[in-house]
Write an enzyme that holds these catalytic residues in place. Structure first.
Site, short mmCIF file in Angstrom:
data_model
loop_
_atom_site.label_atom_id
_atom_site.label_comp_id
_atom_site.label_asym_id
_atom_site.label_seq_id
_atom_site.Cartn_x
_atom_site.Cartn_y
_atom_site.Cartn_z
N CYS A 2 0.83 -1.19 0.00
CA CYS A 2 0.00 0.00 0.00
C CYS A 2 0.87 1.24 0.00
O CYS A 2 2.07 1.18 0.28
CB CYS A 2 -0.91 0.01 1.23
SG CYS A 2 -1.86 -1.51 1.42
N ARG A 27 1.38 1.06 -6.04
CA ARG A 27 1.55 0.21 -4.86
C ARG A 27 0.24 -0.43 -4.41
O ARG A 27 0.24 -1.32 -3.56
CB ARG A 27 2.12 1.03 -3.69
CG ARG A 27 3.58 1.38 -3.86
CD ARG A 27 4.07 2.19 -2.67
NE ARG A 27 5.49 2.48 -2.77
CZ ARG A 27 6.44 1.79 -2.18
NH1 ARG A 27 6.13 0.74 -1.46
NH2 ARG A 27 7.71 2.12 -2.31
N TRP A 75 -3.83 -2.08 -1.35
CA TRP A 75 -3.82 -3.39 -2.00
C TRP A 75 -4.35 -4.36 -0.96
O TRP A 75 -3.73 -4.57 0.08
CB TRP A 75 -2.40 -3.76 -2.43
CG TRP A 75 -2.31 -5.05 -3.19
CD1 TRP A 75 -2.49 -5.22 -4.53
CD2 TRP A 75 -2.00 -6.34 -2.66
NE1 TRP A 75 -2.32 -6.54 -4.86
CE2 TRP A 75 -2.03 -7.25 -3.74
CE3 TRP A 75 -1.73 -6.83 -1.38
CZ2 TRP A 75 -1.77 -8.61 -3.57
CZ3 TRP A 75 -1.48 -8.18 -1.21
CH2 TRP A 75 -1.50 -9.06 -2.31
N ASN A 101 0.31 0.18 6.22
CA ASN A 101 0.88 -0.72 5.22
C ASN A 101 1.54 -1.86 5.97
O ASN A 101 2.33 -1.62 6.89
CB ASN A 101 1.90 0.01 4.34
CG ASN A 101 2.47 -0.88 3.25
OD1 ASN A 101 1.91 -1.92 2.95
ND2 ASN A 101 3.59 -0.47 2.68
N GLY A 102 1.21 -3.10 5.60
CA GLY A 102 1.78 -4.25 6.28
C GLY A 102 0.67 -5.22 6.68
O GLY A 102 -0.47 -5.10 6.24
N GLU A 500 10.17 -15.93 -17.60
CA GLU A 500 9.76 -14.52 -17.50
C GLU A 500 8.68 -14.18 -18.52
O GLU A 500 7.73 -13.44 -18.23
CB GLU A 500 10.97 -13.62 -17.66
CG GLU A 500 10.68 -12.12 -17.68
CD GLU A 500 10.05 -11.60 -16.39
OE1 GLU A 500 9.57 -10.45 -16.42
OE2 GLU A 500 10.03 -12.33 -15.37
N LYS A 504 4.97 -12.68 -17.59
CA LYS A 504 4.41 -11.43 -18.11
C LYS A 504 3.02 -11.66 -18.72
O LYS A 504 2.11 -10.85 -18.52
CB LYS A 504 5.33 -10.82 -19.17
CG LYS A 504 6.52 -10.12 -18.61
CD LYS A 504 6.10 -8.88 -17.83
CE LYS A 504 7.13 -8.53 -16.78
NZ LYS A 504 7.17 -9.39 -15.62
N GLU A 507 0.54 -12.17 -15.92
CA GLU A 507 0.32 -10.98 -15.10
C GLU A 507 -0.68 -10.01 -15.73
O GLU A 507 -1.54 -9.47 -15.04
CB GLU A 507 1.65 -10.24 -14.88
CG GLU A 507 2.56 -10.89 -13.86
CD GLU A 507 3.84 -10.12 -13.69
OE1 GLU A 507 4.34 -10.06 -12.56
OE2 GLU A 507 4.37 -9.58 -14.69
N HIS A 523 8.38 -34.76 -20.83
CA HIS A 523 8.21 -35.41 -19.53
C HIS A 523 6.96 -34.92 -18.81
O HIS A 523 6.99 -34.66 -17.61
CB HIS A 523 9.46 -35.18 -18.66
CG HIS A 523 10.71 -35.74 -19.25
ND1 HIS A 523 10.91 -37.09 -19.44
CD2 HIS A 523 11.81 -35.12 -19.74
CE1 HIS A 523 12.09 -37.29 -20.01
NE2 HIS A 523 12.65 -36.11 -20.20
N LYS A 622 2.83 -3.25 -7.27
CA LYS A 622 4.22 -3.13 -7.72
C LYS A 622 5.21 -3.58 -6.65
O LYS A 622 6.11 -4.35 -6.91
CB LYS A 622 4.49 -1.68 -8.12
CG LYS A 622 5.86 -1.45 -8.72
CD LYS A 622 5.96 -2.07 -10.09
CE LYS A 622 7.23 -1.70 -10.79
NZ LYS A 622 7.34 -2.39 -12.08
#
Length: 627
Positions: A2, A27, A75, A101-102, A500, A504, A507, A523, A622
């Protein structure tokens, strides 16, 4: 996760709070709110679900007036993103307002205790328990007949921090807090444990924030709070208290804070802009770090001598998400160029593990923000065990940058889009520089070093060439945007790029995607192949290209579409692929950087085709400052 802003001064805080929250929206953007307090002890709280634009409209309609205020962009961790669960939260008696925040791990037991005392809860959040707890101790302090201390304007500087410390002593977890007190309208208190919090020191005004970028244009004088510190602040003064040391004196840092470039620069989205900023980001990562005369790299902040580095027998890298993938690239680069064994651990796992490590192991904590909770915790645990801990991060003055013994800054610039792009590229570039530096200390000769530098100097131009595939990638995205599952396949250096690329796509488009080492396809994952599941192969010229082509043939034999990223001039691979993107040849240790560019573009264009919010994907934030 946040964002927090706070203000104590002589002007209406609304403009600073809203502009600060807008900068911090990356955030958290589930909901947002502000609280403004005036000299008549009128505490006005305005909050709403959704983006800052929604909040700003409400604020303009209600026109809160005051001189002290706090703001928050959320968030969600506890409770749905509703107006009720949005911050700030007020106490049962309206005497206290809090943004947080936390995560408070024992909030349920605190909640139960306070309910037994007759306090009613209105939200599902852990933060509401903090507001009630502070107000409870404040009220208890006033109601105690024997030895009661009446809090007045004269003793508030001592008594209010004491009340907050008493409440904080009951909390288990992490917090960055800003607290307003209705009956003391000129006072703001902040507290930190595990989540970033910064005091901005102005003239006739002081600021509180979770990110120094919000201070641009207001002040460049800051104090970064340490864990277990509380700041008491008014317009004209501030005092720092430490849980164990009492009042502490901290020096003010002067930062070169420029207003972040938050415009899109003509691009449709921040993500696309940041993808196209990568040539310059790589130049910045390498600027001043290539030593042509000595055929090596050089770093100003490692704080470790070549003699000490020669004793290192193993490197441990710890990271999360995209930074973990960049660390895997670093593993390949360092092991090839420096011949030092490298292990890459998820920070969320390492912090709770007790792996057997030699005393001559060197740790690198890799992170964009420098505030990722799991990575911070892993670094602290390894330091506690006596290992030298370094950092690779993008944010100067962040928690990891301050707590590491030394490190390397990326200098990638601000990254507004939630999905990291230029951070990954810059991290991989810095890893290559580190591999060169360590290699020259060991077995790489002068000519080897010169050749590697020549390859690195070409890198920005190679990225620019890769960006020229944008229109071709867009057409491929339009062709496959309706698919609901993708596979990303590669070998050796490019295997992390496949991981990666899949991340992406997941996301920002919400499509299921998996990255695999191409040899592992047979496999198990080959069972997923059908005509609606494209396989994206990273297949540059290399000593394993023939093996990768064999894997393509296995896919084609089962009716699966193949998208191939190949080297220019390759004639064999395109014959197997349904769609081809040709890229310039590059040294194998730099290929993950070049080949990641079209994968970023593919994810972007597919997300646009599907109507997704590219810069603010659902459920993501983020900077992940919670566990």
């Amino acid at each position: 996760m946040c964002g927090i802003v706070g203000y104590a001064g002589k002007r209406n805080p609304v403009d600073f709070l809203i502009s600060g929250l807008r900068l911090l929206e990356y955030r958290g953007y589930d909901s947002a709110g502000i609280a403004v307090l005036n000299s008549e002890k009128n505490l006005q709280i305005i909050k709403s679900p959704g983006r800052i634009d929604v909040l700003e409209k409400l604020v303009r309609e209600n026109k809160p007036q005051g001189y002290t205020g706090i703001g928050h962009t959320r968030w969600a961790t506890h409770g749905l993103p509703t107006a009720e669960n949005a911050h700030p939260h007020s106490s049962f008696d309206g005497a206290v307002a809090v943004v947080h925040n936390g995560v408070i791990e024992n909030y349920q037991s605190i909640r139960a205790t306070l309910k037994n005392k007759g306090i009613e809860f209105k939200t599902q959040t852990d933060t509401e328990s903090i507001a009630h707890l502070i107000a409870y101790y404040l009220q208890e302090n006033r109601n105690t007949a024997e030895g009661a201390v009446r809090i007045t304007a004269e003793n508030a500087a001592e008594e209010l921090p004491r009340i907050v410390r008493l409440a904080l002593s009951q909390l288990h977890g992490t917090y960055g807090l800003a607290v307003l007190f209705r009956d003391f309208p000129d006072i703001l208190i902040g507290a930190k444990l595990g989540s970033p919090l910064i005091l901005g020191c102005g003239k006739g005004e002081n600021f509180l924030t979770s990110d120094s970028s919000t201070l641009a244009g207001n002040t460049d004088r800051i104090i970064t709070l340490s864990d277990h510190e509380i700041v008491y602040m008014t317009a004209d003064d501030y005092t720092l208290h430490h849980r164990d040391e009492g009042v502490v004196n901290r020096s003010v840092e002067v930062l070169d804070i420029n207003s972040p470039q938050i415009d899109k620069g003509g691009f449709a989205h921040y993500m696309l802009k940041e993808i196209f900023e990568q040539p310059e980001a790589v130049r910045n990562a390498m600027r001043g770090r290539l030593d042509y005369d000595s055929a090596t790299a050089k770093f100003g902040g490692l704080n470790i001598t070549p003699q000490q580095l020669l004793t290192v027998q193993r490197i441990l890298m710890t990271a999360c998400g995209t930074s973990w993938h960049a660390s895997l690239v670093g593993e390949y680069q360092i092991e090839m160029l420096a011949r030092i064994p490298v292990e890459v651990e998820y920070a969320s796992e390492l912090r709770y593990r007790n792996p057997p490590l030699d005393y001559n192991t060197l740790l690198f904590a890799v992170t964009q923000s420098g505030e990722t909770a799991d990575t911070v915790a892993a670094l602290r645990e390894m330091k506690r065990r006596g290992y030298t801990a370094m950092s690779i991060c993008n944010v100067i003055g962040s928690s990891i940058a301050r707590e590491a013994s030394g490190g390397i800054y990326l200098h990638a610039g601000p990254e507004v889009s939630v999905a990291s792009t230029k951070t990954f590229t810059s991290q991989c570039t810095v890893m290559a520089l580190l591999a060169l530096y360590l290699g020259r200390l060991r077995h790489l000769n002068f000519e080897n070093g010169r050749q590697i530098i020549a390859e690195l100097e070409r890198l920005p131009q190679l990225i620019e060439a890769a960006l020229q595939t944008n229109e071709a990638v867009k057409k491929i995205a339009q062709k496959y945007a309706a698919c609901e599952s993708f596979l990303f396949l590669a070998r050796q250096f490019n295997f992390p790029a496949a991981l990666e690329g899949a991340l992406k796509l997941k996301e920002i488009s919400y499509i299921h995607a998996e990255g695999y080492a191409a040899g592992e396809m047979k496999h198990g994952p080959i069972a997923l192949i059908d005509k609606n599941t494209p396989s994206i192969f990273i297949a540059p010229k290399s000593y394993v290209l023939d093996k990768t082509i064999s894997n393509m043939q296995e896919i084609k034999a089962r009716g699966g579409p193949v998208i191939a990223l190949t080297s220019e001039g390759d004639r064999e691979t395109p014959e197997l692929a349904d769609d081809v993107i040709a890229l310039p040849e590059a040294a194998d240790f730099l290929q993950p950087i070049i080949y990641n560019i079209p994968l970023q573009l593919l994810a972007y264009h597919i997300a646009v085709e599907r109507g997704c919010d590219v810069d603010r994907p659902r459920n993501l934030a983020k900077s992940v400052t919670v566990e």
